[in-house]
Each structure stands twice: as structure tokens, then as C-alpha cells.
Design an enzyme around this catalytic site. Structure first.
Site, PDB file in Angstrom:
ATOM      1  N   ASP A 166     -42.270  -1.903 -19.845  1.00 24.30           N
ATOM      2  CA  ASP A 166     -41.924  -3.205 -19.280  1.00 24.30           C
ATOM      3  C   ASP A 166     -40.651  -2.914 -18.494  1.00 24.30           C
ATOM      4  OD1 ASP A 166     -40.562  -5.681 -18.818  1.00 24.30           O
ATOM      5  OD2 ASP A 166     -42.006  -6.600 -20.167  1.00 24.30           O
ATOM      6  N   HIS A 167     -40.767  -2.845 -17.176  1.00 27.89           N
ATOM      7  CA  HIS A 167     -39.629  -2.307 -16.419  1.00 27.89           C
ATOM      8  C   HIS A 167     -38.384  -3.192 -16.539  1.00 27.89           C
ATOM      9  CE1 HIS A 167     -40.917  -4.992 -13.137  1.00 27.89           C
ATOM     10  NE2 HIS A 167     -39.734  -4.806 -12.597  1.00 27.89           N
ATOM     11  N   HIS A 213     -42.221  -9.724 -19.123  1.00 25.74           N
ATOM     12  CA  HIS A 213     -40.806  -9.616 -18.760  1.00 25.74           C
ATOM     13  C   HIS A 213     -39.955 -10.742 -19.368  1.00 25.74           C
ATOM     14  CE1 HIS A 213     -42.435  -6.704 -16.128  1.00 25.74           C
ATOM     15  NE2 HIS A 213     -42.686  -7.481 -15.093  1.00 25.74           N
TER      16      HIS A 213
HETATM   17  C1  BG6 Z   1     -43.956  -7.108 -11.727  1.00 23.95           C
HETATM   18  C2  BG6 Z   1     -44.859  -8.245 -11.344  1.00 23.95           C
HETATM   19  O1  BG6 Z   1     -44.208  -6.707 -13.039  1.00 23.95           O
HETATM   20  O2  BG6 Z   1     -42.601  -7.536 -11.623  1.00 23.95           O
HETATM   21  C3  BG6 Z   1     -44.558  -8.719  -9.942  1.00 23.95           C
HETATM   22  O3  BG6 Z   1     -46.214  -7.808 -11.420  1.00 23.95           O
HETATM   23  C4  BG6 Z   1     -43.094  -9.059  -9.786  1.00 23.95           C
HETATM   24  O4  BG6 Z   1     -45.357  -9.841  -9.594  1.00 23.95           O
HETATM   25  C5  BG6 Z   1     -42.227  -7.917 -10.307  1.00 23.95           C
HETATM   26  O5  BG6 Z   1     -42.842  -9.287  -8.416  1.00 23.95           O
HETATM   27  C6  BG6 Z   1     -40.770  -8.334 -10.339  1.00 23.95           C
HETATM   28  O6  BG6 Z   1     -39.981  -7.218 -10.632  1.00 23.95           O
HETATM   29  P1  BG6 Z   1     -38.475  -7.103 -10.098  1.00 23.95           P
HETATM   30  O7  BG6 Z   1     -37.951  -5.875 -10.731  1.00 23.95           O
HETATM   31  O8  BG6 Z   1     -38.576  -7.029  -8.611  1.00 23.95           O
HETATM   32  O9  BG6 Z   1     -37.806  -8.356 -10.548  1.00 23.95           O
END
Ligand code: BG6
Ligand code: NDP
Length: 483
Positions: free
Chosen positions: A177-178, A240
Site C-alpha cells: 500500500d504505497h 490507503h
Molecule cells: C492509487 C490509486 O492507488 O493511488 C489512484 O489507484 C490514485 O487512483 C493514487 O490516483 C494516488 O496516489 P498518490 O500517491 O498520487 O496520492
């Protein structure tokens, strides 16, 4: 000042889907930055794998292009890029076939960490896991990294967990989960558990409410086919935002240890109340149609998938009973802004009159952009004129605190990949966490599907549908401005 970089153990990292969008935009640029920072040792190797028939040189040229495109100019060092590219190899493999696996096995070394990143469609996760074992490519110490989406409901997540468990132990599985790799998200744990200041106040008695916002300016664009089957609830909330909520709401773990942290997060997810229909607002940008509307990117002209969602959520335990958590996320909003705001209650007794300007304390944890934290506190307005109060922020901006080193802070993907090599699962979701998150999410989605609820239209560039304002107004509260 960024702390000294400690090199990780030598590794062979195989990226399945090594020619795909995620690999080109995030994984290779991130690995190059870690190489540049001295974290990747000279004897480590990265092996791309996909069906396309490419030579090592073709693959290196592709990665060179992605570095040129996605790494900031100040980090482009041609000698280092050339050096990095020599660590790259490529094997043509079909995840669903037999070809290529023997060649991959021959490339793998016994005396280094073996990691396999599944940067492919989830439908291929099981095929790859099976073949890694069937062909003897993985060993008992190997690690696999699994991308989202991890299932689309509880049943599919359970099935995926069961499939992976046939071939790998839970201690070998790293579910990405980044958001957990973002600097400020981790800082949240440091702030809560490395300071005495906040924890005594971190409960319903002192916290009026919590707002978690992940606002994006981008729309669905080329991802319509995936997104339309997902929507904001599955794409952002189940993973997230749930992770952010867990880090705010969890009890202190007994140690900063993968299972201790994940046990506490799991308890939060299990303590979430079902969400009532009146506590959910869904939106779709320009649902009625118009240039650049959501439906232009959807294969279904009548799609009711939400590109925005706001929820009022309750964590039913002793710590949080009576403190609502308001969550909102959406695409094509006014600004890109992700933050967590903790609003504290009024002091039990005020010695000042309302006219003197009292306002509540708010701790804002800003995830992106402009990462940092600020605590809004009351002080006396300087100068003559009697005792008038004013609110000022105590600021901790990461850019200011880190100065020139700010660019050296690893991004989420590179940090998480290094954790995989270190064998540290703290920032990865455990199988039971993912399942518990789906167990909470499923009835919410089933509810609006059964009711036939349609999302409200909202204009791009705004802060979302009108009803989302009401969600707060009716509780006598307001959303923070998205900026
Ligand atoms: C991804 C989603 O996991 O996270 C995307 O699939 C979203 O829809 C993105 O845009 C948002 O990540 P960050 O790091 O740009 O906030
Ligand atoms: P892409 O469609 O861009 O890339 C897919 C990759 O998989 C390509 O390298 C493709 O190469 C390879 N591939 C497809 N079929 C096979 C097969 N049968 N055997 C071996 N390789 C195969 O996808 P993304 O990079 O966008 O996404 C990858 C994963 O990451 C998905 O699970 C996605 O949900 C997830 N993800 C992506 C994000 C992003 O920003 N892109 C964000 C968060 C998660 P070839 O066709 O040559 O085989």
C-alpha cells in the site's frame, strides 16, 4: 538533514510486468535513486520479466528512457545511470505459460536475497506464484511483492490469500500500500509514539473529530476500464484511507515490530461500525455529462461508479467512542491535497469570552504536497488593545527542516522496495488486515447497490458534491478547505 544511507544486502529483484506503466513510472526510477544514494550494492541485480521479446540492451534502453522522464534533472548523472543499467537484465516470460522460467532460474543466485515484484494484473498473481515454485525459481527465503488491488471484495481477497498461501508463507508476502511508504505517513507513528505530548490527548475525551482528506486534481483518464469497476471506495478508501485511519486510531504497539504494529491496526479495522446510508455521500464529476465528464472515460454510459466519496465513520472502542472520523477522497477536485486534521475539543472551562476570539486547536498532518505538520494554537494577539486571542500555527515543514536534502527523501515505492530487501514487513499489509478491510467495505457497497443510489454530480475544480458539506454541517462542523 537526511540520515546516512545504509546499503541493503545484495539482491536479485525480478520485476514481473517490467515493461508496464508502474514499473516505468515508479519502480525503475525509484531503484535508480536508491542506487544513486548508495543503498543498492554493486552486486545487486534487477531482472525485468514480461512477454515482450526484448534483449537486455532493449530493456536497458527502455529503463534509461524512464529514468530520463521520471527522475528529476538534478539526479540525472550519466555515469551513474550507465553504471545502474549494467545491473539490469531481462527475461521474456509468459506468466501463464512454461517458456522463460528455466532461463530465469539460471539467472538467480543462491547467496543473495531473492525478491519477486508482481507488477502485473492481479489475475496473474496465482500463475506467477505457482510457477516460481514449480520451476524452482523461488526458495523458502524468497519474498514476493504484491500490488493492489488485492481483491475486489472479501471473497476474492480470501481466494487470493489462499492461492498465495499455497506457495508462500505469510512472512514472505509483501502486500504494497504505497501510502504506508510516504514520509509523513510514517512520521505519524513517530509523532504519536516518540513524544509524550500528544498521546495523553489522543482520545475521544479531547479529540472532537478527525478529518482525513485525499483530494486529487487528476481525473480517471486512461484508467477508465479499471476505475469504473472499482470507484473511489475500492480504489482509495478500502486501502490507503483505511491505513491512514488505522495509524491515527490504533493503540500504541508494544514495539515497532511488523506484527505488533499490524495487530493494532487490525483491531481498529475490526472496531469500525457499519456506516449508515445517511453517512455516505458519493459523487461523480459531471455526472450529467459535459466536456471531460467521468462518463467519457467509462465503457458504461450509465455508470454509477463514484469518483468521489465522503463518509462519517465511527471506531467503536473505549478510546474513540464519540469522536467521528470524516473521510473524503475524490478526483478532479480543486487541488491536490492530502492531509489528516485532528481537531481538539474546547478547554473544559474558558476564562475568555467568545468575543476574545477563541478557536479550537488543530493538528494538521500534511501528506502531500508540502509535507509537514502544523499545530494551531491560541496566543495573545501582540500589541496593545487588551487581551485578544489569535490562532497561530506551530510549523514543521519537511522542506524547511531538511533544506537541500529534501530531494533525497526516498519516495514511497523506493522506500518500500528497500524494506522488502531488508525483510521488514512493518509497512506492508498482512492478509488478515486486507480481509478485515473488505469485510467492512463490502456491506457499504452492497447497501448502495441494493438501494440503487446514484452519485451526485460535481463540477471539476470544486471541493466535491454539495451533500458532502451537509455531512459535516449537520454535526455543526465544517470541512477544511482543500488547498
Ligand atoms: C492509487 C490509486 O492507488 O493511488 C489512484 O489507484 C490514485 O487512483 C493514487 O490516483 C494516488 O496516489 P498518490 O500517491 O498520487 O496520492
Ligand atoms: P500495465 O498494463 O502497464 O503493464 C502490465 C505489465 O504486465 C506489462 O509489462 C506486460 O507486458 C506484463 N504482462 C501482461 N500479461 C503478462 C503475462 N501473461 N505474463 C507476463 N507478463 C505479462 O499495468 P501497470 O503497470 O499499470 O499495473 C501493474 C500492476 O500494478 C497492476 O496490478 C495494477 O493494478 C498495479 N498498480 C498500478 C499503478 C499504476 O500507477 N500504474 C498504481 C497502483 C497499482 P507484456 O504485455 O509484454 O507481457
Amino acid at each position: 538533514m537526511v540520515s546516512r544511507v545504509i546499503p541493503v544486502e545484495p539482491f536479485d529483484l525480478v520485476i514481473f510486468g517490467g515493461t508496464g506503466d508502474l514499473a516505468r513510472r515508479k519502480i525503475f526510477p525509484g531503484l535508480y535513486r536508491r542506487f544513486l544514494a548508495g543503498q543498492m550494492t554493486a552486486d545487486s541485480r534487477i531482472i525485468g520479466a514480461a512477454r515482450a521479446e526484448l534483449s537486455d540492451d532493449d530493456f536497458r534502453a527502455m529503463v534509461a528512457t524512464s529514468i530520463a522522464e521520471y527522475v528529476s534533472e538534478s539526479r540525472q548523472d550519466s555515469a551513474m545511470i550507465a553504471e545502474f543499467l549494467t545491473r539490469l537484465h531481462y527475461v521474456a516470460i509468459d506468466a501463464t505459460g512454461a517458456g522463460g522460467w528455466a532461463a530465469l532460474k539460471d539467472l538467480m543466485r543462491d547467496d543473495v536475497v531473492r525478491a519477486f515484484y508482481f507488477s502485473v494484473a492481479p489475475s496473474l498473481f496465482g500463475d506467477i506464484a505457482l510457477r516460481l515454485n514449480q520451476h524452482g525459481v523461488a526458495d523458502a527465503k524468497s519474498r514476493i511483492v504484491v500490488e493492489k488491488p488485492f481483491g475486489r471484495d472479501l471473497a476474492s481477497a480470501q481466494a487470493l490469500n489462499a492461492t498465495l498461501a499455497l506457495h508462500f508463507d505469510e512472512t514472505q508476502i509483501y502486500r504494497i500500500d504505497h501510502y504506508l511508504g510516504k514520509e509523513t505517513v510514517q512520521n505519524l507513528m513517530a509523532v504519536r509514539f516518540a513524544n509524550i505530548l500528544f498521546e495523553p490527548l489522543w482520545k475521544a475525551e479531547y479529540v472532537d473529530h478527525v478529518q482525513i482528506t485525499v483530494a486529487e486534481t487528476v481525473g480517471v483518464e486512461g484508467r477508465g476500464a479499471y476505475y469504473d469497476k472499482s470507484g473511489a471506495m475500492r480504489d482509495m478508501v478500502q486501502n490507503h484511507m483505511m491505513q491512514l485511519l488505522c495509524l491515527i486510531a490504533m493503540e500504541p504497539p508494544y514495539h515497532f515490530d511488523p506484527n505488533a504494529v499490524r495487530d493494532e491496526k487490525l483491531k481498529v479495522i475490526r472496531a469500525l461500525d457499519p456506516v449508515r446510508p445517511q453517512d455516505i455521500v458519493r459523487g461523480q464529476y459531471l455526472a450529467g455529462g459535459g466536456q471531460g465528464d467521468y462518463l467519457a472515460h467509462s465503457e458504461n454510459p450509465h455508470s454509477t461508479t463514484e469518483s468521489y466519496i465522503a463518509l462519517r465513520v465511527h471506531v467503536s472502542n473505549w478510546r474513540w467512542k464519540g469522536t467521528p472520523f470524516y473521510l473524503r477522497t475524490g478526483k478532479r477536485l480543486r487541488a491536490r491535497a492530502s492531509e489528516i486534521a485532528i481537531t481538539f475539543r474546547e478547554p473544559p472551562h474558558s476564562i475568555f469570552d467568545d468575543a476574545q476570539g477563541w478557536r479550537e486547536n488543530v493538528l494538521v498532518i500534511r501528506l502531500q504536497p508540502d509535507e509537514g505538520m502544523h499545530l494551531k494554537v491560541m496566543i495573545k494577539e501582540p500589541g496593545p488593545g487588551g487581551m485578544r486571542l489569535m490562532q497561530v500555527p506551530l510549523d514543521m515543514s519537511f522542506a524547511d527542516a531538511l533544506g537541500d536534502d529534501h530531494d533525497d527523501v526516498p519516495d514511497a515505492y523506493e522506500r518500500l522496495i528497500m524494506d522488502v530487501i531488508r525483510g521488514n514487513q512493518t509497512l506492508f499489509m498482512r492478509g488478515d488486515e486486507v480481509e478485515a478491510a473488505w469485510a467492512w467495505t463490502d456491506p457499504i457497497i452492497e447497501g448502495w447497490t441494493a438501494r440503487g443510489d446514484k452519485p451526485q454530480s460535481y463540477d471539476p475544480g470544486t471541493s466535491g458534491p454539495e451533500d458532502a458539506l451537509m455531512l459535516m454541517h449537520r454535526d455543526g462542523r465544517r470541512w477544511r478547505e482543500i488547498k
